[in-house]
Design a protein around this motif. Sequence first.
Motif, mmCIF file in Angstrom:
data_model
loop_
_atom_site.group_PDB
_atom_site.id
_atom_site.type_symbol
_atom_site.label_atom_id
_atom_site.label_comp_id
_atom_site.label_asym_id
_atom_site.label_seq_id
_atom_site.Cartn_x
_atom_site.Cartn_y
_atom_site.Cartn_z
ATOM 1 N N GLY A 60 0.774 -1.240 0.000
ATOM 2 C CA GLY A 60 0.000 0.000 0.000
ATOM 3 C C GLY A 60 0.800 1.281 0.000
ATOM 4 N N GLU A 298 4.340 -5.864 6.437
ATOM 5 C CA GLU A 298 3.145 -6.133 7.247
ATOM 6 C C GLU A 298 2.731 -4.895 8.051
ATOM 7 N N ARG A 301 1.056 -2.653 5.583
ATOM 8 C CA ARG A 301 -0.287 -3.175 5.279
ATOM 9 C C ARG A 301 -1.262 -2.796 6.395
ATOM 10 N N ALA A 302 -0.807 -2.850 7.630
ATOM 11 C CA ALA A 302 -1.660 -2.465 8.763
ATOM 12 C C ALA A 302 -1.997 -0.982 8.707
ATOM 13 N N LYS A 304 -2.126 0.801 5.941
ATOM 14 C CA LYS A 304 -3.048 0.957 4.806
ATOM 15 C C LYS A 304 -4.490 0.656 5.286
ATOM 16 N N HIS A 305 -4.635 -0.389 6.061
ATOM 17 C CA HIS A 305 -5.953 -0.757 6.598
ATOM 18 C C HIS A 305 -6.480 0.367 7.494
ATOM 19 N N SER A 308 -7.590 3.365 5.390
ATOM 20 C CA SER A 308 -8.822 3.108 4.640
ATOM 21 C C SER A 308 -10.055 3.346 5.516
ATOM 22 N N HIS A 309 -9.904 3.157 6.827
ATOM 23 C CA HIS A 309 -11.028 3.400 7.749
ATOM 24 C C HIS A 309 -11.087 4.876 8.157
#
Length: 312
Positions: A60, A298, A301-302, A304-305, A308-309
């Motif tokens: 991401g 990783e 990626r966390a 990016k998550h 997104s919220h």
Amino acid sequence: MMASLSERLDRGEIILLDGGVSTEIQRRGVPLDANVWSGLTTKTHPDQVRQVHEDYIRAGAQVITANTYSTARHVLESINLGHEAKALNFKSVQIAKQARDNAADGEVWIAGSMSSMPPLASDREVAIGAHVEASYQELAEVLALAGVDLIITEMMRDIDNASMVIKAAVATGLPVWIGYCTMMAEDGIDVKSLRWKNTESIAAAPDFTTLVKTLSPLGGQAAGIMHTQVGDMEPALEVLGKHWSGAKLAYAETGCLLLPEGRVEEVCSPPDYAAEVEKWIKKHGVQIVGGCCGTGPEHIRALKHLLSHLTK
């Protein structure tokens, strides 16, 4: 037409940077040099360097950092490879571009890194002098010529050294992001510039307020805290916010760097790091987030998550 990084920051967007490049290369079994850290891996293990960039993009990252943290001429001279500085830095940017071509399905920008790192075996905390200044000017010019989209000045922690780095970067006309690295003072209250070599030749760490107030007029589009322990980030961001009105960045160490062997132990898991980053965004208005030593795909990626919220 895609919005530029500057436009995105101006309208309040949050930009996701990559994680540690050198420590991620090392984690994959590539040996790092005792003097120039990851500087030679562009030459010796280009495929692994490219793969690290690709993995960050797929996780991401919107900005990836070319492997130029420790490849200024004055650093490479410590292993008699100063004459390869231009070619090595140019190749590092080309590898990042290849990774973008291979992995990106959206807009990805490439940052060139310019750091305060002296040869690791040196007892100097930072390098200074006319020759070093010329070395930074050369590095900035090569990064611009190779086609980076911006320059990040990393581990700014000394007025003389940081002034040379920032001036060289700003002179290219590219966007410049300034990364300070900090630690808590002995009183546990004040913030000072990071010191990480325990040798007798090292001067006392400058007060962080003084550092920011002195360097901020030199320019830069964004400034923030990097290569700093997760628990020390908020006090530093608090100080920065009083003396810097531009966009803010934050990318901490999620691993503990053990010198001299250079091994990294994870101290902050991806979920825990994302929770910390959320606080920096909400409390301090940070717009550029990522990770430094010990951070891997990783962690990104966390983040990016998380983003997104937050942006829903």
